[in-house]
Scaffold this motif. Structure first.
Motif, PDB file in Angstrom:
ATOM      1  N   HIS A   1      63.345 -63.444  -8.118  1.00 40.06           N
ATOM      2  CA  HIS A   1      62.306 -62.836  -8.956  1.00 40.06           C
ATOM      3  C   HIS A   1      62.941 -61.785  -9.852  1.00 40.06           C
ATOM      4  O   HIS A   1      63.648 -60.886  -9.362  1.00 40.06           O
ATOM      5  CB  HIS A   1      61.231 -62.197  -8.070  1.00 40.06           C
ATOM      6  CG  HIS A   1      60.106 -61.586  -8.843  1.00 40.06           C
ATOM      7  ND1 HIS A   1      59.222 -62.337  -9.588  1.00 40.06           N
ATOM      8  CD2 HIS A   1      59.716 -60.288  -8.996  1.00 40.06           C
ATOM      9  CE1 HIS A   1      58.331 -61.540 -10.156  1.00 40.06           C
ATOM     10  NE2 HIS A   1      58.616 -60.291  -9.823  1.00 40.06           N
ATOM     11  N   VAL A   2      62.721 -61.926 -11.153  1.00 35.70           N
ATOM     12  CA  VAL A   2      63.263 -60.971 -12.118  1.00 35.70           C
ATOM     13  C   VAL A   2      62.211 -59.886 -12.385  1.00 35.70           C
ATOM     14  O   VAL A   2      61.055 -60.197 -12.686  1.00 35.70           O
ATOM     15  CB  VAL A   2      63.653 -61.664 -13.438  1.00 35.70           C
ATOM     16  CG1 VAL A   2      64.155 -60.637 -14.445  1.00 35.70           C
ATOM     17  CG2 VAL A   2      64.713 -62.733 -13.184  1.00 35.70           C
ATOM     18  N   VAL A   3      62.633 -58.639 -12.274  1.00 32.31           N
ATOM     19  CA  VAL A   3      61.721 -57.522 -12.519  1.00 32.31           C
ATOM     20  C   VAL A   3      61.926 -57.034 -13.954  1.00 32.31           C
ATOM     21  O   VAL A   3      63.006 -56.555 -14.313  1.00 32.31           O
ATOM     22  CB  VAL A   3      61.957 -56.376 -11.523  1.00 32.31           C
ATOM     23  CG1 VAL A   3      60.950 -55.251 -11.775  1.00 32.31           C
ATOM     24  CG2 VAL A   3      61.833 -56.882 -10.091  1.00 32.31           C
ATOM     25  N   VAL A   4      60.878 -57.205 -14.766  1.00 32.96           N
ATOM     26  CA  VAL A   4      60.934 -56.857 -16.189  1.00 32.96           C
ATOM     27  C   VAL A   4      60.030 -55.649 -16.448  1.00 32.96           C
ATOM     28  O   VAL A   4      58.843 -55.679 -16.103  1.00 32.96           O
ATOM     29  CB  VAL A   4      60.467 -58.037 -17.071  1.00 32.96           C
ATOM     30  CG1 VAL A   4      60.683 -57.710 -18.544  1.00 32.96           C
ATOM     31  CG2 VAL A   4      61.185 -59.319 -16.688  1.00 32.96           C
ATOM     32  N   PRO A   5      60.564 -54.578 -17.039  1.00 33.28           N
ATOM     33  CA  PRO A   5      59.747 -53.398 -17.331  1.00 33.28           C
ATOM     34  C   PRO A   5      58.495 -53.750 -18.132  1.00 33.28           C
ATOM     35  O   PRO A   5      58.566 -54.465 -19.132  1.00 33.28           O
ATOM     36  CB  PRO A   5      60.691 -52.505 -18.155  1.00 33.28           C
ATOM     37  CG  PRO A   5      62.061 -52.893 -17.700  1.00 33.28           C
ATOM     38  CD  PRO A   5      61.972 -54.372 -17.442  1.00 33.28           C
ATOM     39  N   GLY A   6      57.339 -53.294 -17.633  1.00 36.00           N
ATOM     40  CA  GLY A   6      56.087 -53.520 -18.339  1.00 36.00           C
ATOM     41  C   GLY A   6      55.478 -54.890 -18.154  1.00 36.00           C
ATOM     42  O   GLY A   6      54.384 -55.157 -18.656  1.00 36.00           O
ATOM     43  N   ILE A   7      56.165 -55.781 -17.427  1.00 38.29           N
ATOM     44  CA  ILE A   7      55.655 -57.147 -17.258  1.00 38.29           C
ATOM     45  C   ILE A   7      55.512 -57.521 -15.784  1.00 38.29           C
ATOM     46  O   ILE A   7      54.427 -57.874 -15.322  1.00 38.29           O
ATOM     47  CB  ILE A   7      56.559 -58.169 -17.984  1.00 38.29           C
ATOM     48  CG1 ILE A   7      56.559 -57.893 -19.491  1.00 38.29           C
ATOM     49  CG2 ILE A   7      56.078 -59.604 -17.706  1.00 38.29           C
ATOM     50  CD1 ILE A   7      57.425 -58.830 -20.288  1.00 38.29           C
ATOM     51  N   THR A   8      56.586 -57.445 -15.033  1.00 34.21           N
ATOM     52  CA  THR A   8      56.527 -57.829 -13.610  1.00 34.21           C
ATOM     53  C   THR A   8      56.789 -56.654 -12.678  1.00 34.21           C
ATOM     54  O   THR A   8      56.874 -56.848 -11.466  1.00 34.21           O
ATOM     55  CB  THR A   8      57.549 -58.944 -13.298  1.00 34.21           C
ATOM     56  OG1 THR A   8      58.879 -58.460 -13.556  1.00 34.21           O
ATOM     57  CG2 THR A   8      57.304 -60.179 -14.132  1.00 34.21           C
ATOM     58  N   ASP A   9      56.928 -55.446 -13.213  1.00 34.52           N
ATOM     59  CA  ASP A   9      57.300 -54.311 -12.376  1.00 34.52           C
ATOM     60  C   ASP A   9      56.106 -53.553 -11.796  1.00 34.52           C
ATOM     61  O   ASP A   9      56.276 -52.506 -11.186  1.00 34.52           O
ATOM     62  CB  ASP A   9      58.192 -53.346 -13.153  1.00 34.52           C
ATOM     63  CG  ASP A   9      57.502 -52.734 -14.366  1.00 34.52           C
ATOM     64  OD1 ASP A   9      56.483 -53.294 -14.807  1.00 34.52           O
ATOM     65  OD2 ASP A   9      57.993 -51.709 -14.874  1.00 34.52           O
ATOM     66  N   LYS A  10      54.897 -54.092 -11.955  1.00 36.90           N
ATOM     67  CA  LYS A  10      53.720 -53.404 -11.420  1.00 36.90           C
ATOM     68  C   LYS A  10      53.622 -53.611  -9.909  1.00 36.90           C
ATOM     69  O   LYS A  10      53.812 -54.721  -9.406  1.00 36.90           O
ATOM     70  CB  LYS A  10      52.460 -53.908 -12.111  1.00 36.90           C
ATOM     71  CG  LYS A  10      52.416 -53.575 -13.594  1.00 36.90           C
ATOM     72  CD  LYS A  10      51.136 -54.063 -14.242  1.00 36.90           C
ATOM     73  CE  LYS A  10      51.121 -53.749 -15.732  1.00 36.90           C
ATOM     74  NZ  LYS A  10      49.885 -54.232 -16.405  1.00 36.90           N
ATOM     75  N   GLU A  11      53.286 -52.531  -9.206  1.00 37.97           N
ATOM     76  CA  GLU A  11      53.249 -52.584  -7.743  1.00 37.97           C
ATOM     77  C   GLU A  11      52.277 -53.642  -7.228  1.00 37.97           C
ATOM     78  O   GLU A  11      52.551 -54.330  -6.243  1.00 37.97           O
ATOM     79  CB  GLU A  11      52.885 -51.209  -7.177  1.00 37.97           C
ATOM     80  CG  GLU A  11      52.976 -51.149  -5.663  1.00 37.97           C
ATOM     81  CD  GLU A  11      53.014 -49.731  -5.127  1.00 37.97           C
ATOM     82  OE1 GLU A  11      52.545 -49.533  -3.988  1.00 37.97           O
ATOM     83  OE2 GLU A  11      53.522 -48.834  -5.828  1.00 37.97           O
TER      84      GLU A  11
END
Length: 247
Positions: free
Chosen positions: A166-176
């Motif tokens: 899983h790639v964590v992208v700022p503002g896209i997938t980084d929400k808790e």
């Protein structure tokens, strides 16, 4: 049988266990905003290769494949599922460990015969879950995630070891909220062996420039490794919470 291949790599160290011979397949139906291989998108192009030629290339470097094997990635290798299956079947005859790196986007729950055949010769699936939220997944990739999540469950039921990426992208997938929900989902996977949480990077930008296309994420900054570790912790909290509820 021939397949359309983008390229090969002889000493892959991040594409499954050990040192691996990595085959990059040409063609992908998804258009992930952070894709770093846009040159692999177009289907039906690339270099035509036979199963025998790829296995011969593997044999030429197999002495260096310590605890490794063959990994098929892309692009999306399952666009060419028949070729991947033949390759893996022949590889297993030679005692080679087989790993599939896939998004699972081509899977359909009402047509599993080809996937069952593939599973019989696949030792590990590295499954990329781009986004756990259905609508957000569509925004990120151009497709809903229904078939991808169904593929994960199919692999679990079929007994195939799964390595989630899983790639964590700022503002896209980084929400808790999204990270926690991802943990809840993967808690269902009986064959889960590992979880890779990867920080978003911008190393693919140069390819977009070379291809003369705009980079979709513009100036989105790379994610710090420390933030990826924190994101993984949230996913694991979701996983553990879900397991606790089921006890």
């Amino acid at each position: 049988m021939e397949g359309f291949i983008h390229s090969t790599e002889s000493f892959g160290t991040v594409d499954g266990p050990g040192i691996r011979f990595v085959i990059f397949f040409q063609g992908c139906p998804m258009r992930c905003l952070y894709c770093h291989n846009p040159d692999t998108w177009k289907i039906g192009t690339g270099t035509k290769r036979t199963v025998e030629s790829l296995l011969a290339e593997y044999d030429s470097v197999k002495e260096f494949m310590k605890n490794g094997g063959i990994t098929c990635t892309g692009g999306e290798p399952l666009v060419q599922i028949d070729f991947v299956t033949e390759l893996f079947e022949k590889a297993k005859e030679k005692g080679i460990h087989t790993c599939l790196d896939s998004s699972g986007i081509t899977f359909t729950p009402d047509s599993t015969e080809k996937f069952e055949r593939l599973c019989k010769c696949t030792d590990l699936v590295m499954l990329d879950i781009k986004h756990i939220d259905r609508e957000e997944h569509k925004k990120l990739t151009g497709h809903y995630n229904d078939n991808i999540l169904a593929f994960a469950k199919f692999l679990s039921e079929y007994g195939v070891p799964i390595w989630i990426r899983h790639v964590v992208v700022p503002g896209i997938t980084d929400k808790e909220e999204y990270l926690f929900r991802l943990g809840e989902f993967i808690s269902q996977l009986k064959t889960l062996k590992a979880l890779d949480v990867l920080p978003y990077h911008t190393m693919g930008k140069v390819k977009y420039e070379q291809l003369g296309i705009d980079y979709p994420l513009g100036d989105t900054p790379p994610l710090d490794k420390e933030d990826a570790v924190k994101a993984r912790d949230v996913i694991m909290r979701g996983l553990k919470a879900a397991l606790k509820k089921r006890k």
